[in-house]
Scaffold this motif. Structure first.
Motif, PDB file in Angstrom:
ATOM      1  N   GLU A 110     -11.958   0.531  13.764  1.00 46.40           N
ATOM      2  CA  GLU A 110     -12.703  -0.651  14.192  1.00 46.40           C
ATOM      3  C   GLU A 110     -13.750  -1.134  13.190  1.00 46.40           C
ATOM      4  O   GLU A 110     -14.049  -2.312  13.152  1.00 46.40           O
ATOM      5  N   CYS A 111     -14.309  -0.231  12.377  1.00 44.90           N
ATOM      6  CA  CYS A 111     -15.459  -0.614  11.546  1.00 44.90           C
ATOM      7  C   CYS A 111     -15.089  -1.003  10.124  1.00 44.90           C
ATOM      8  O   CYS A 111     -15.834  -1.711   9.458  1.00 44.90           O
ATOM      9  N   GLY A 112     -13.976  -0.507   9.598  1.00 45.69           N
ATOM     10  CA  GLY A 112     -13.538  -0.868   8.256  1.00 45.69           C
ATOM     11  C   GLY A 112     -14.041   0.016   7.134  1.00 45.69           C
ATOM     12  O   GLY A 112     -13.638  -0.168   5.989  1.00 45.69           O
ATOM     13  N   ALA A 113     -14.900   0.975   7.411  1.00 50.56           N
ATOM     14  CA  ALA A 113     -15.463   1.813   6.346  1.00 50.56           C
ATOM     15  C   ALA A 113     -14.391   2.618   5.607  1.00 50.56           C
ATOM     16  O   ALA A 113     -14.565   2.959   4.442  1.00 50.56           O
ATOM     17  N   CYS A 114     -13.280   2.881   6.266  1.00 49.14           N
ATOM     18  CA  CYS A 114     -12.217   3.717   5.694  1.00 49.14           C
ATOM     19  C   CYS A 114     -11.115   2.916   5.014  1.00 49.14           C
ATOM     20  O   CYS A 114     -10.093   3.483   4.627  1.00 49.14           O
ATOM     21  N   THR A 115     -11.298   1.633   4.826  1.00 48.34           N
ATOM     22  CA  THR A 115     -10.224   0.761   4.348  1.00 48.34           C
ATOM     23  C   THR A 115      -9.702   1.173   2.970  1.00 48.34           C
ATOM     24  O   THR A 115     -10.467   1.451   2.055  1.00 48.34           O
ATOM     25  N   VAL A 116      -8.391   1.202   2.864  1.00 43.84           N
ATOM     26  CA  VAL A 116      -7.658   1.400   1.614  1.00 43.84           C
ATOM     27  C   VAL A 116      -6.611   0.287   1.560  1.00 43.84           C
ATOM     28  O   VAL A 116      -6.461  -0.466   2.519  1.00 43.84           O
ATOM     29  N   MET A 117      -5.900   0.190   0.458  1.00 40.26           N
ATOM     30  CA  MET A 117      -4.767  -0.719   0.413  1.00 40.26           C
ATOM     31  C   MET A 117      -3.489   0.112   0.411  1.00 40.26           C
ATOM     32  O   MET A 117      -3.388   1.097  -0.325  1.00 40.26           O
ATOM     33  N   ILE A 118      -2.551  -0.283   1.242  1.00 40.78           N
ATOM     34  CA  ILE A 118      -1.235   0.336   1.277  1.00 40.78           C
ATOM     35  C   ILE A 118      -0.252  -0.763   0.910  1.00 40.78           C
ATOM     36  O   ILE A 118      -0.173  -1.778   1.603  1.00 40.78           O
ATOM     37  N   ASP A 119       0.418  -0.569  -0.211  1.00 43.40           N
ATOM     38  CA  ASP A 119       1.288  -1.607  -0.768  1.00 43.40           C
ATOM     39  C   ASP A 119       0.555  -2.937  -0.884  1.00 43.40           C
ATOM     40  O   ASP A 119       1.109  -4.002  -0.608  1.00 43.40           O
ATOM     41  N   GLY A 120      -0.711  -2.883  -1.265  1.00 39.81           N
ATOM     42  CA  GLY A 120      -1.508  -4.076  -1.514  1.00 39.81           C
ATOM     43  C   GLY A 120      -2.136  -4.719  -0.296  1.00 39.81           C
ATOM     44  O   GLY A 120      -2.832  -5.722  -0.415  1.00 39.81           O
ATOM     45  N   VAL A 121      -1.934  -4.139   0.878  1.00 40.11           N
ATOM     46  CA  VAL A 121      -2.461  -4.705   2.119  1.00 40.11           C
ATOM     47  C   VAL A 121      -3.576  -3.799   2.639  1.00 40.11           C
ATOM     48  O   VAL A 121      -3.426  -2.568   2.676  1.00 40.11           O
ATOM     49  N   ALA A 122      -4.689  -4.400   3.063  1.00 40.01           N
ATOM     50  CA  ALA A 122      -5.807  -3.619   3.606  1.00 40.01           C
ATOM     51  C   ALA A 122      -5.362  -2.881   4.858  1.00 40.01           C
ATOM     52  O   ALA A 122      -4.695  -3.454   5.727  1.00 40.01           O
ATOM     53  N   ALA A 123      -5.710  -1.589   4.938  1.00 37.78           N
ATOM     54  CA  ALA A 123      -5.318  -0.759   6.074  1.00 37.78           C
ATOM     55  C   ALA A 123      -6.424   0.238   6.381  1.00 37.78           C
ATOM     56  O   ALA A 123      -7.141   0.678   5.477  1.00 37.78           O
ATOM     57  N   ARG A 124      -6.545   0.601   7.635  1.00 40.26           N
ATOM     58  CA  ARG A 124      -7.568   1.548   8.089  1.00 40.26           C
ATOM     59  C   ARG A 124      -7.040   2.978   8.001  1.00 40.26           C
ATOM     60  O   ARG A 124      -6.196   3.397   8.782  1.00 40.26           O
ATOM     61  N   ALA A 125      -7.537   3.724   7.041  1.00 47.51           N
ATOM     62  CA  ALA A 125      -7.036   5.068   6.755  1.00 47.51           C
ATOM     63  C   ALA A 125      -7.345   6.080   7.851  1.00 47.51           C
ATOM     64  O   ALA A 125      -6.668   7.100   7.941  1.00 47.51           O
ATOM     65  N   CYS A 126      -8.313   5.793   8.703  1.00 51.63           N
ATOM     66  CA  CYS A 126      -8.675   6.765   9.734  1.00 51.63           C
ATOM     67  C   CYS A 126      -7.661   6.832  10.863  1.00 51.63           C
ATOM     68  O   CYS A 126      -7.630   7.819  11.604  1.00 51.63           O
ATOM     69  N   VAL A 127      -6.816   5.816  11.011  1.00 50.99           N
ATOM     70  CA  VAL A 127      -5.859   5.797  12.123  1.00 50.99           C
ATOM     71  C   VAL A 127      -4.402   5.850  11.650  1.00 50.99           C
ATOM     72  O   VAL A 127      -3.491   5.721  12.454  1.00 50.99           O
ATOM     73  N   ILE A 128      -4.194   6.056  10.364  1.00 55.21           N
ATOM     74  CA  ILE A 128      -2.841   6.110   9.810  1.00 55.21           C
ATOM     75  C   ILE A 128      -2.551   7.547   9.398  1.00 55.21           C
ATOM     76  O   ILE A 128      -3.269   8.113   8.573  1.00 55.21           O
ATOM     77  N   PRO A 129      -1.495   8.151   9.947  1.00 57.56           N
ATOM     78  CA  PRO A 129      -1.136   9.500   9.502  1.00 57.56           C
ATOM     79  C   PRO A 129      -0.695   9.468   8.033  1.00 57.56           C
ATOM     80  O   PRO A 129       0.132   8.641   7.643  1.00 57.56           O
ATOM     81  N   ALA A 130      -1.224  10.362   7.235  1.00 56.97           N
ATOM     82  CA  ALA A 130      -0.864  10.417   5.810  1.00 56.97           C
ATOM     83  C   ALA A 130       0.627  10.653   5.643  1.00 56.97           C
ATOM     84  O   ALA A 130       1.257  10.058   4.764  1.00 56.97           O
ATOM     85  N   TYR A 131       1.196  11.468   6.475  1.00 61.21           N
ATOM     86  CA  TYR A 131       2.633  11.772   6.394  1.00 61.21           C
ATOM     87  C   TYR A 131       3.466  10.502   6.525  1.00 61.21           C
ATOM     88  O   TYR A 131       4.520  10.381   5.901  1.00 61.21           O
ATOM     89  N   GLY A 132       2.990   9.547   7.270  1.00 60.16           N
ATOM     90  CA  GLY A 132       3.727   8.315   7.505  1.00 60.16           C
ATOM     91  C   GLY A 132       3.716   7.335   6.351  1.00 60.16           C
ATOM     92  O   GLY A 132       4.480   6.370   6.358  1.00 60.16           O
TER      93      GLY A 132
END
Length: 174
Positions: free
Chosen positions: A57-79
């Motif tokens: 919800e807050c965006g502090a963990c944002t990374v880019m996945i294939d160039g798109v902003a994504a919240r790393a705290c809710v995405i399983p790394a394995y996926g």
């Protein structure tokens, strides 16, 4: 990145698999449901992405996945093991900052700095998709990133400046 199958580690529930982080393949070991944020910070010592709310919800963990902003705290790394992941550390270098990083410095857009990772990564993803966003598009893109210190005006100025710097960089490229 080669399509390497994930292999099970010694513990029955742990898996060892490659992640493409900032252009380099890194072998990691985690449970299937371990968040990308925890793998980045705890296993790979990439501390640009911050733990904020843990709910995306807050965006502090944002990374880019294939160039798109994504919240790393809710995405399983394995996926995301077959995808290109960019963190703040991979966006630019000390001696060659990304235009978004440069703009945030020039506009003094940080106060405590906790939200900066998310603001910078979201702005970089926006400019990658839309090199000349309108004020409304900038505001919409950053609306999901929370800043507690109240530097919203400076952040907006930095995003506008980043668009100009990106355009200048494109024009100067051979």
């Amino acid at each position: 990145m080669a399509n390497k199958p994930a292999t099970q580690a010694s513990s029955a529930n742990l898996h060892r698999y490659p992640l493409l982080i900032n252009g380099e393949e890194k072998e990691v070991t985690s449970y299937r449901d371990t968040s990308l944020l925890l793998v980045l910070r705890n296993e790979l010592q990439l501390n640009g992405p911050k733990y904020g709310c843990g709910l995306g919800e807050c965006g502090a963990c944002t990374v880019m996945i294939d160039g798109v902003a994504a919240r790393a705290c809710v995405i399983p790394a394995y996926g995301v093991r077959q995808r290109a992941i960019t963190t703040l550390e991979g966006l630019g270098q000390r001696d060659a900052l990304h235009p978004v990083q440069q703009a945030f410095i020039e506009e003094q857009a940080a106060q405590c700095g906790y939200c900066m990772n998310g603001m910078i990564m979201t702005t970089a993803a926006l400019l990658r998709a839309n090199p000349a966003p309108t004020e409304q598009q900038i505001r919409a893109a950053l609306s999901g990133n929370l800043c507690r210190c109240g530097t919203h005006q400076e952040i907006l100025c930095a995003a506008r400046r980043a668009a100009i710097l990106c355009q200048q960089q494109t024009e100067e490229a051979p």
